[in-house]
Design a protein around this motif. Structure first.
Motif, PDB file in Angstrom:
ATOM      1  N   GLY A 156     118.918  35.409 -49.583  1.00 38.86           N
ATOM      2  CA  GLY A 156     117.613  35.182 -48.966  1.00 38.86           C
ATOM      3  C   GLY A 156     117.459  36.017 -47.718  1.00 38.86           C
ATOM      4  N   GLN A 157     117.122  35.347 -46.603  1.00 36.32           N
ATOM      5  CA  GLN A 157     116.920  36.051 -45.345  1.00 36.32           C
ATOM      6  C   GLN A 157     118.261  36.371 -44.691  1.00 36.32           C
ATOM      7  OE1 GLN A 157     113.897  37.089 -44.211  1.00 36.32           O
ATOM      8  NE2 GLN A 157     113.178  36.324 -46.187  1.00 36.32           N
ATOM      9  N   PRO A 158     118.321  37.457 -43.908  1.00 37.17           N
ATOM     10  CA  PRO A 158     119.561  37.769 -43.185  1.00 37.17           C
ATOM     11  C   PRO A 158     119.914  36.646 -42.215  1.00 37.17           C
ATOM     12  CG  PRO A 158     118.050  39.636 -43.145  1.00 37.17           C
ATOM     13  CD  PRO A 158     117.273  38.474 -43.694  1.00 37.17           C
ATOM     14  N   PRO A 159     121.189  36.537 -41.822  1.00 36.57           N
ATOM     15  CA  PRO A 159     121.609  35.492 -40.886  1.00 36.57           C
ATOM     16  C   PRO A 159     121.041  35.705 -39.493  1.00 36.57           C
ATOM     17  CG  PRO A 159     123.470  36.419 -42.071  1.00 36.57           C
ATOM     18  CD  PRO A 159     122.299  37.313 -42.325  1.00 36.57           C
ATOM     19  N   GLU A 160     121.384  34.759 -38.598  1.00 36.77           N
ATOM     20  CA  GLU A 160     120.882  34.777 -37.230  1.00 36.77           C
ATOM     21  C   GLU A 160     121.382  36.006 -36.475  1.00 36.77           C
ATOM     22  OE1 GLU A 160     124.803  32.559 -37.256  1.00 36.77           O
ATOM     23  OE2 GLU A 160     123.004  32.581 -38.488  1.00 36.77           O
ATOM     24  N   ASP A 161     120.728  36.257 -35.322  1.00 41.81           N
ATOM     25  CA  ASP A 161     121.164  37.362 -34.476  1.00 41.81           C
ATOM     26  C   ASP A 161     122.586  37.113 -33.983  1.00 41.81           C
ATOM     27  OD1 ASP A 161     118.700  38.534 -34.761  1.00 41.81           O
ATOM     28  OD2 ASP A 161     117.876  37.675 -32.918  1.00 41.81           O
ATOM     29  N   GLY A 162     123.246  38.179 -33.558  1.00 44.80           N
ATOM     30  CA  GLY A 162     124.585  38.042 -33.018  1.00 44.80           C
ATOM     31  C   GLY A 162     125.677  38.405 -34.000  1.00 44.80           C
ATOM     32  N   VAL A 163     125.318  38.728 -35.238  1.00 47.70           N
ATOM     33  CA  VAL A 163     126.300  39.158 -36.220  1.00 47.70           C
ATOM     34  C   VAL A 163     125.816  40.460 -36.858  1.00 47.70           C
ATOM     35  CG1 VAL A 163     127.124  36.834 -36.735  1.00 47.70           C
ATOM     36  CG2 VAL A 163     125.236  37.768 -38.066  1.00 47.70           C
ATOM     37  N   SER A 164     126.763  41.196 -37.405  1.00 46.82           N
ATOM     38  CA  SER A 164     126.421  42.406 -38.155  1.00 46.82           C
ATOM     39  C   SER A 164     126.104  42.022 -39.599  1.00 46.82           C
ATOM     40  CB  SER A 164     127.593  43.393 -38.134  1.00 46.82           C
ATOM     41  OG  SER A 164     127.897  43.776 -36.812  1.00 46.82           O
ATOM     42  N   VAL A 165     125.083  42.645 -40.178  1.00 49.73           N
ATOM     43  CA  VAL A 165     124.599  42.276 -41.511  1.00 49.73           C
ATOM     44  C   VAL A 165     124.461  43.532 -42.357  1.00 49.73           C
ATOM     45  CG1 VAL A 165     122.764  41.149 -42.821  1.00 49.73           C
ATOM     46  CG2 VAL A 165     123.297  40.355 -40.517  1.00 49.73           C
ATOM     47  N   ARG A 166     124.901  43.430 -43.617  1.00 52.77           N
ATOM     48  CA  ARG A 166     124.633  44.479 -44.604  1.00 52.77           C
ATOM     49  C   ARG A 166     123.952  43.841 -45.808  1.00 52.77           C
ATOM     50  NH1 ARG A 166     127.729  49.305 -44.477  1.00 52.77           N
ATOM     51  NH2 ARG A 166     126.423  49.937 -46.234  1.00 52.77           N
ATOM     52  N   ARG A 167     122.831  44.421 -46.224  1.00 49.64           N
ATOM     53  CA  ARG A 167     122.208  43.999 -47.473  1.00 49.64           C
ATOM     54  C   ARG A 167     123.011  44.616 -48.612  1.00 49.64           C
ATOM     55  NH1 ARG A 167     118.999  46.118 -51.342  1.00 49.64           N
ATOM     56  NH2 ARG A 167     117.459  44.773 -52.357  1.00 49.64           N
ATOM     57  N   LEU A 168     123.381  43.800 -49.594  1.00 49.19           N
ATOM     58  CA  LEU A 168     124.212  44.288 -50.688  1.00 49.19           C
ATOM     59  C   LEU A 168     123.379  44.669 -51.907  1.00 49.19           C
ATOM     60  CD1 LEU A 168     127.168  41.770 -50.337  1.00 49.19           C
ATOM     61  CD2 LEU A 168     127.120  44.161 -49.618  1.00 49.19           C
ATOM     62  N   PHE A 169     122.562  43.730 -52.409  1.00 50.26           N
ATOM     63  CA  PHE A 169     121.725  44.035 -53.574  1.00 50.26           C
ATOM     64  C   PHE A 169     120.653  42.957 -53.709  1.00 50.26           C
ATOM     65  CE2 PHE A 169     125.452  41.689 -55.015  1.00 50.26           C
ATOM     66  CZ  PHE A 169     124.902  40.634 -55.716  1.00 50.26           C
ATOM     67  N   ALA A 170     119.638  43.261 -54.490  1.00 52.21           N
ATOM     68  CA  ALA A 170     118.553  42.312 -54.736  1.00 52.21           C
ATOM     69  C   ALA A 170     119.011  41.225 -55.698  1.00 52.21           C
ATOM     70  CB  ALA A 170     117.340  43.033 -55.319  1.00 52.21           C
TER      71      ALA A 170
ATOM     72  N   LEU B 214     130.148  45.821 -53.960  1.00 50.23           N
ATOM     73  CA  LEU B 214     128.875  45.113 -54.126  1.00 50.23           C
ATOM     74  C   LEU B 214     127.651  45.846 -53.584  1.00 50.23           C
ATOM     75  CD1 LEU B 214     129.897  41.410 -53.331  1.00 50.23           C
ATOM     76  CD2 LEU B 214     129.772  42.565 -55.545  1.00 50.23           C
ATOM     77  N   LEU B 215     127.821  46.884 -52.777  1.00 48.37           N
ATOM     78  CA  LEU B 215     126.646  47.572 -52.251  1.00 48.37           C
ATOM     79  C   LEU B 215     125.886  48.228 -53.401  1.00 48.37           C
ATOM     80  CD1 LEU B 215     125.115  48.330 -49.658  1.00 48.37           C
ATOM     81  CD2 LEU B 215     126.450  50.439 -49.606  1.00 48.37           C
ATOM     82  N   ASP B 216     124.628  47.794 -53.580  1.00 48.98           N
ATOM     83  CA  ASP B 216     123.778  48.288 -54.681  1.00 48.98           C
ATOM     84  C   ASP B 216     124.462  48.122 -56.040  1.00 48.98           C
ATOM     85  OD1 ASP B 216     121.755  49.087 -52.892  1.00 48.98           O
ATOM     86  OD2 ASP B 216     122.776  50.976 -52.516  1.00 48.98           O
ATOM     87  N   ALA B 217     125.218  47.035 -56.183  1.00 52.41           N
ATOM     88  CA  ALA B 217     125.980  46.811 -57.413  1.00 52.41           C
ATOM     89  C   ALA B 217     125.046  46.585 -58.594  1.00 52.41           C
ATOM     90  CB  ALA B 217     126.901  45.602 -57.243  1.00 52.41           C
ATOM     91  N   PRO B 218     125.225  47.321 -59.703  1.00 49.67           N
ATOM     92  CA  PRO B 218     124.372  47.112 -60.875  1.00 49.67           C
ATOM     93  C   PRO B 218     124.807  45.932 -61.735  1.00 49.67           C
ATOM     94  CG  PRO B 218     125.930  48.882 -61.300  1.00 49.67           C
ATOM     95  CD  PRO B 218     126.166  48.443 -59.883  1.00 49.67           C
ATOM     96  N   ASP B 219     126.005  45.364 -61.450  1.00 51.49           N
ATOM     97  CA  ASP B 219     126.528  44.311 -62.323  1.00 51.49           C
ATOM     98  C   ASP B 219     125.630  43.082 -62.365  1.00 51.49           C
ATOM     99  OD1 ASP B 219     128.635  45.977 -62.689  1.00 51.49           O
ATOM    100  OD2 ASP B 219     130.088  44.806 -61.535  1.00 51.49           O
TER     101      ASP B 219
END
Length: 314
Positions: free
Chosen positions: A148-162, A296-301
């Motif tokens: 869903g939405q990224p976590p709260e501020d104060g941490v580093s976040v990477r979007r992995l896939f839809a 998992l980054l942009d993982a097609p699985d």
């Protein structure tokens, strides 16, 4: 004890070892004046004289000898503690606290953990699966995942896939009941719904209609607060389900599930990984993050392309 006192104690011990405040100052990279002031301040705070000193020599007082005998083992223990922490930080070993959603996430997390533990058998994973949106600090998280939405501020976040939401049925269900051709025909079918584990509320189906995500209420023939149970019910042919790509992609590719109403598939939510400052992370945490992004980054699985959906649809 203030840090300034620890540095003064180091200067005191170094001066005794080298026989000179000047040489102790040079060894610590400070000026002789700063070293002398540090020692004088330490004596003032202790209320005793530690050294007899002249321009050419120094000697311990009785109190200074007693202080040296007590301080040397304590300072050595602190140095060992620092070395131990640095060694643990650099070793890919020790506890690894992972927080992830329970909803549909085991098929994603387990292959990652399996590979990581095979590479690094001295790591001790501590895994919490919970659909509650908790606090990174309160949960003592090393690495977290969220849908869903990224976590709260104060941490580093990477979007992995839809994360897709796909209406699915088994071939056995379709053989008995046929396939709905539009959203309205869902009312004539046996549908499953997901019950939120926290609120116990039955969640509507989220479908894309004219480019917008729309809530659609369906009459449940089966409802559950466990995504794996719901997936099994759909695979067994009892119901049609709105399943995430995390659960549905592999069975669809294997022919065990058929995607339906594919024009209404949504992908408005994403899977994220989050973590603290990489500069201060132990090696085991950095290694797990690196493997997560690699796999998992942009993982097609777990994501079906439009072409796959069209080819597999019923």
């Amino acid at each position: 004890m203030p840090v300034s006192d620890l540095r003064a104690i180091e200067t005191f011990i170094k001066a005794i070892e080298l026989g000179s405040i000047r040489r102790a100052a040079a060894a610590q990279g400070v000026s002789p004046q700063a070293a002398s002031q540090a020692l004088a301040g330490l004596e003032q705070r202790l209320g005793v004289r530690l050294l007899h000193r002249t321009t050419r020599s120094l000697a311990l007082t009785t109190e200074g000898q007693q202080f040296l005998d007590a301080a040397q083992p304590a300072l050595a223990a602190l140095e060992r503690a620092g070395d131990r922490v640095r060694n643990v930080k650099d070793a890919i070993a020790g506890p690894l606290r992972i927080v992830a959603p329970k909803y549909s996430f085991l098929p994603v997390l387990w292959p990652l953990l399996d590979e990581f533990c095979g590479r690094h058998p001295d790591v001790e994973p501590d895994i919490k699966l919970d659909d509650r949106i908790g606090s990174w600090v309160e949960d003592r998280t090393d690495v977290g995942f969220r849908i869903g939405q990224p976590p709260e501020d104060g941490v580093s976040v990477r979007r992995l896939f839809a994360m897709q939401l796909i209406v699915c049925a088994s071939p056995a269900y379709l053989a008995r009941h046929g396939a709905p051709q539009n959203i309205e025909q869902l009312a004539a079918h046996r549908c499953s719904t997901f019950r939120h584990p926290g609120s116990e509320r039955v969640l509507p189906w989220l479908l894309k209609v004219d480019g917008e995500v729309t809530s659609v209420d369906v009459r449940p023939a089966l409802s559950s607060n466990d995504a794996q149970l719901e997936t099994q019910a759909v695979l067994s042919g009892h119901v049609i389900g709105l399943l995430s790509g995390l659960s549905a992609a592999a069975p669809i590719r294997a022919g065990r599930l058929v995607p339906l109403l594919t024009q209404h598939v949504t992908d408005h939510m994403s899977v994220h990984v989050y973590y603290g400052s990489r500069a201060a992370q132990p090696s085991r945490v950095r290694a797990f993050i690196d493997l997560t992004i690699e796999r998992l980054l942009d993982a097609p699985d777990y994501v079906l392309s439009p072409q796959e959906l069209a080819e597999k649809s019923g």
